[in-house]
Design a protein around this motif. Structure first.
Motif, PDB file in Angstrom:
ATOM      1  N   LEU A 165      20.265  12.926 -14.902  1.00 58.00           N
ATOM      2  CA  LEU A 165      21.013  12.308 -13.824  1.00 58.00           C
ATOM      3  C   LEU A 165      20.296  11.016 -13.451  1.00 58.00           C
ATOM      4  O   LEU A 165      19.090  11.031 -13.197  1.00 58.00           O
ATOM      5  N   TYR A 166      21.019   9.923 -13.464  1.00 56.21           N
ATOM      6  CA  TYR A 166      20.416   8.610 -13.218  1.00 56.21           C
ATOM      7  C   TYR A 166      20.875   8.073 -11.868  1.00 56.21           C
ATOM      8  O   TYR A 166      22.065   8.097 -11.546  1.00 56.21           O
ATOM      9  N   PHE A 167      19.905   7.577 -11.117  1.00 52.59           N
ATOM     10  CA  PHE A 167      20.213   7.021  -9.803  1.00 52.59           C
ATOM     11  C   PHE A 167      19.767   5.572  -9.712  1.00 52.59           C
ATOM     12  O   PHE A 167      18.678   5.212 -10.155  1.00 52.59           O
ATOM     13  N   CYS A 168      20.610   4.788  -9.094  1.00 53.02           N
ATOM     14  CA  CYS A 168      20.268   3.437  -8.675  1.00 53.02           C
ATOM     15  C   CYS A 168      19.969   3.474  -7.178  1.00 53.02           C
ATOM     16  O   CYS A 168      20.597   4.247  -6.430  1.00 53.02           O
ATOM     17  N   ALA A 202      20.880  22.767  -0.449  1.00 49.54           N
ATOM     18  CA  ALA A 202      20.790  21.453  -1.092  1.00 49.54           C
ATOM     19  C   ALA A 202      19.401  21.327  -1.699  1.00 49.54           C
ATOM     20  O   ALA A 202      18.577  22.234  -1.592  1.00 49.54           O
ATOM     21  N   GLU A 203      19.152  20.169  -2.306  1.00 48.96           N
ATOM     22  CA  GLU A 203      17.798  19.874  -2.764  1.00 48.96           C
ATOM     23  C   GLU A 203      17.183  18.854  -1.824  1.00 48.96           C
ATOM     24  O   GLU A 203      17.850  17.899  -1.418  1.00 48.96           O
ATOM     25  N   GLN A 217      19.737  16.000  -0.966  1.00 48.10           N
ATOM     26  CA  GLN A 217      20.735  15.773  -2.008  1.00 48.10           C
ATOM     27  C   GLN A 217      21.665  16.974  -2.064  1.00 48.10           C
ATOM     28  O   GLN A 217      21.260  18.063  -2.501  1.00 48.10           O
ATOM     29  N   TYR A 218      22.888  16.780  -1.624  1.00 41.62           N
ATOM     30  CA  TYR A 218      23.900  17.827  -1.739  1.00 41.62           C
ATOM     31  C   TYR A 218      24.457  17.811  -3.155  1.00 41.62           C
ATOM     32  O   TYR A 218      24.375  16.789  -3.853  1.00 41.62           O
ATOM     33  N   PRO A 219      25.037  18.906  -3.602  1.00 40.60           N
ATOM     34  CA  PRO A 219      25.539  18.983  -4.969  1.00 40.60           C
ATOM     35  C   PRO A 219      26.456  17.816  -5.322  1.00 40.60           C
ATOM     36  O   PRO A 219      27.345  17.454  -4.544  1.00 40.60           O
ATOM     37  N   ASN A 220      26.196  17.242  -6.469  1.00 42.90           N
ATOM     38  CA  ASN A 220      26.998  16.147  -7.010  1.00 42.90           C
ATOM     39  C   ASN A 220      27.009  14.898  -6.134  1.00 42.90           C
ATOM     40  O   ASN A 220      27.975  14.116  -6.152  1.00 42.90           O
ATOM     41  N   GLN A 221      25.946  14.722  -5.380  1.00 44.79           N
ATOM     42  CA  GLN A 221      25.849  13.532  -4.540  1.00 44.79           C
ATOM     43  C   GLN A 221      24.495  12.861  -4.741  1.00 44.79           C
ATOM     44  O   GLN A 221      23.585  13.416  -5.358  1.00 44.79           O
ATOM     45  N   GLY A 222      24.386  11.655  -4.209  1.00 39.37           N
ATOM     46  CA  GLY A 222      23.116  10.952  -4.216  1.00 39.37           C
ATOM     47  C   GLY A 222      22.207  11.448  -3.109  1.00 39.37           C
ATOM     48  O   GLY A 222      22.529  12.390  -2.394  1.00 39.37           O
ATOM     49  N   LEU A 223      21.068  10.807  -2.973  1.00 40.19           N
ATOM     50  CA  LEU A 223      20.109  11.189  -1.947  1.00 40.19           C
ATOM     51  C   LEU A 223      20.443  10.492  -0.630  1.00 40.19           C
ATOM     52  O   LEU A 223      20.763   9.307  -0.600  1.00 40.19           O
ATOM     53  N   GLN A 224      20.287  11.237   0.432  1.00 42.00           N
ATOM     54  CA  GLN A 224      20.620  10.747   1.770  1.00 42.00           C
ATOM     55  C   GLN A 224      19.393  10.912   2.653  1.00 42.00           C
ATOM     56  O   GLN A 224      18.740  11.952   2.629  1.00 42.00           O
ATOM     57  N   LEU A 225      19.079   9.883   3.427  1.00 39.25           N
ATOM     58  CA  LEU A 225      17.912   9.954   4.301  1.00 39.25           C
ATOM     59  C   LEU A 225      18.119  10.994   5.400  1.00 39.25           C
ATOM     60  O   LEU A 225      19.104  10.942   6.139  1.00 39.25           O
ATOM     61  N   LEU A 226      17.153  11.893   5.504  1.00 38.74           N
ATOM     62  CA  LEU A 226      17.200  12.956   6.518  1.00 38.74           C
ATOM     63  C   LEU A 226      16.393  12.539   7.752  1.00 38.74           C
ATOM     64  O   LEU A 226      16.833  12.663   8.878  1.00 38.74           O
ATOM     65  N   LEU A 227      15.186  12.045   7.502  1.00 38.59           N
ATOM     66  CA  LEU A 227      14.338  11.550   8.578  1.00 38.59           C
ATOM     67  C   LEU A 227      13.184  10.769   7.983  1.00 38.59           C
ATOM     68  O   LEU A 227      12.930  10.843   6.780  1.00 38.59           O
ATOM     69  N   TYR A 259      15.025   3.834   1.011  1.00 39.20           N
ATOM     70  CA  TYR A 259      15.992   3.419   0.006  1.00 39.20           C
ATOM     71  C   TYR A 259      17.410   3.881   0.352  1.00 39.20           C
ATOM     72  O   TYR A 259      17.599   4.886   1.026  1.00 39.20           O
ATOM     73  N   THR A 260      18.388   3.138  -0.179  1.00 37.89           N
ATOM     74  CA  THR A 260      19.780   3.571  -0.174  1.00 37.89           C
ATOM     75  C   THR A 260      20.154   3.895  -1.610  1.00 37.89           C
ATOM     76  O   THR A 260      19.978   3.060  -2.498  1.00 37.89           O
ATOM     77  N   PHE A 261      20.685   5.088  -1.831  1.00 40.91           N
ATOM     78  CA  PHE A 261      20.963   5.559  -3.183  1.00 40.91           C
ATOM     79  C   PHE A 261      22.447   5.516  -3.504  1.00 40.91           C
ATOM     80  O   PHE A 261      23.298   5.716  -2.642  1.00 40.91           O
ATOM     81  N   GLY A 262      22.723   5.292  -4.777  1.00 41.49           N
ATOM     82  CA  GLY A 262      24.062   5.510  -5.293  1.00 41.49           C
ATOM     83  C   GLY A 262      24.302   6.998  -5.521  1.00 41.49           C
ATOM     84  O   GLY A 262      23.413   7.822  -5.332  1.00 41.49           O
ATOM     85  N   SER A 263      25.504   7.334  -5.946  1.00 39.21           N
ATOM     86  CA  SER A 263      25.885   8.740  -6.125  1.00 39.21           C
ATOM     87  C   SER A 263      25.436   9.313  -7.458  1.00 39.21           C
ATOM     88  O   SER A 263      25.588  10.509  -7.696  1.00 39.21           O
TER      89      SER A 263
END
Lengths: 114, 116
Positions: B88-91, A87-88, A38-48, B105-109
């Motif tokens: 912070l809330y995520f869908c 990032a987190e 999770q980069y700042p002000n973004q959602g979670l992104q699959l790394l692996l 999962y695919t996450f929103g921002s």
């Protein structure tokens, strides 16, 4: 029930140094394991992800993780940290017995010093 | 356009107000989830839905409700907001894939909610 423990809520490394983020899991069945970033002000992104194929999994941005069943671990590594890696990071385990729902660890914030 | 879109991105509301957070997706996934993120606590599941007629409580559902209006839409409501719902809330969405093609999962921002 599945659970995930990430050791160290904050990790600080110097640019160019090895990155090691720790993740241990508990699971009653062979797990599927994931790392998200999770980069700042973004959602979670699959790394692996690990889904019972090769135990050493390579992801994006030079990260990799090794599944060690005997240690119930799935630690994330990168040989040389870059400033953009700050990032987190979240480790997650998928519960195949509960429709593949993910259980997340508490997260580790990686800080990279120049 | 993003695969999973959350609105609003940021919201400040007063204690006692009702507020709705919206989520829509173009992934075609049947499964949708609402999480909240608090520092040091990771992501905690509020509600999840495996299809339009299947809605389930997660580990922290008290004070929240949801509506699955369509396969692509999943809304989270705070009936009477309180300050400790500041988070912070995520869908997120997923399909039913098992085996090596399980993509998670695919996450929103995210929606940053502040209750004052």
């Amino acid at each position: 029930a599945q659970s995930v423990t990430q050791l160290g809520s904050h990790v600080s490394v110097s640019e160019g140094a090895l990155v090691l983020l720790r993740c241990n899991y508990s699971s009653s069945v062979p797990p599927y394991l994931f790392w998200y970033v999770q980069y700042p002000n973004q959602g979670l992104q699959l790394l692996l992800k690990y889904t019972s194929a090769a135990t050493l999994v390579k992801g994006i941005n030079g990260f990799e993780a090794e599944f060690k069943k005997s240690e119930t671990s799935f630690h994330l590594t990168k040989p040389s940290a870059h400033m953009s890696d700050a990032a987190e990071y979240f480790c997650a385990v998928s519960d195949q017995g509960a429709g593949n729902m993910l259980t997340f660890g508490g997260g580790t914030r990686l800080m990279v010093k120049p | 356009d993003a695969d999973v879109t959350q609105t609003p991105r940021n919201r400040i509301t007063k204690t006692g107000k009702r507020i709705m957070l919206e989520c829509s997706q173009t992934k075609g996934h049947d499964r949708m989830y609402w999480y909240r993120q608090d520092p040091g606590l990771g992501l905690r599941l509020i509600y999840y839905s495996f299809d339009v007629k299947d809605i389930n409580k997660g580990e922290i559902s008290d004070g929240y409700s949801v509506s699955r209006q369509a396969q692509a839409k999943f809304s989270l409501s705070l009936e009477s907001a309180i300050p400790n719902q500041t988070a912070l809330y995520f869908c997120a969405t997923s399909d039913q894939t098992t085996g090596p093609n399980n993509y998670g999962y695919t996450f929103g921002s995210g929606t940053r909610l502040t209750v004052v």
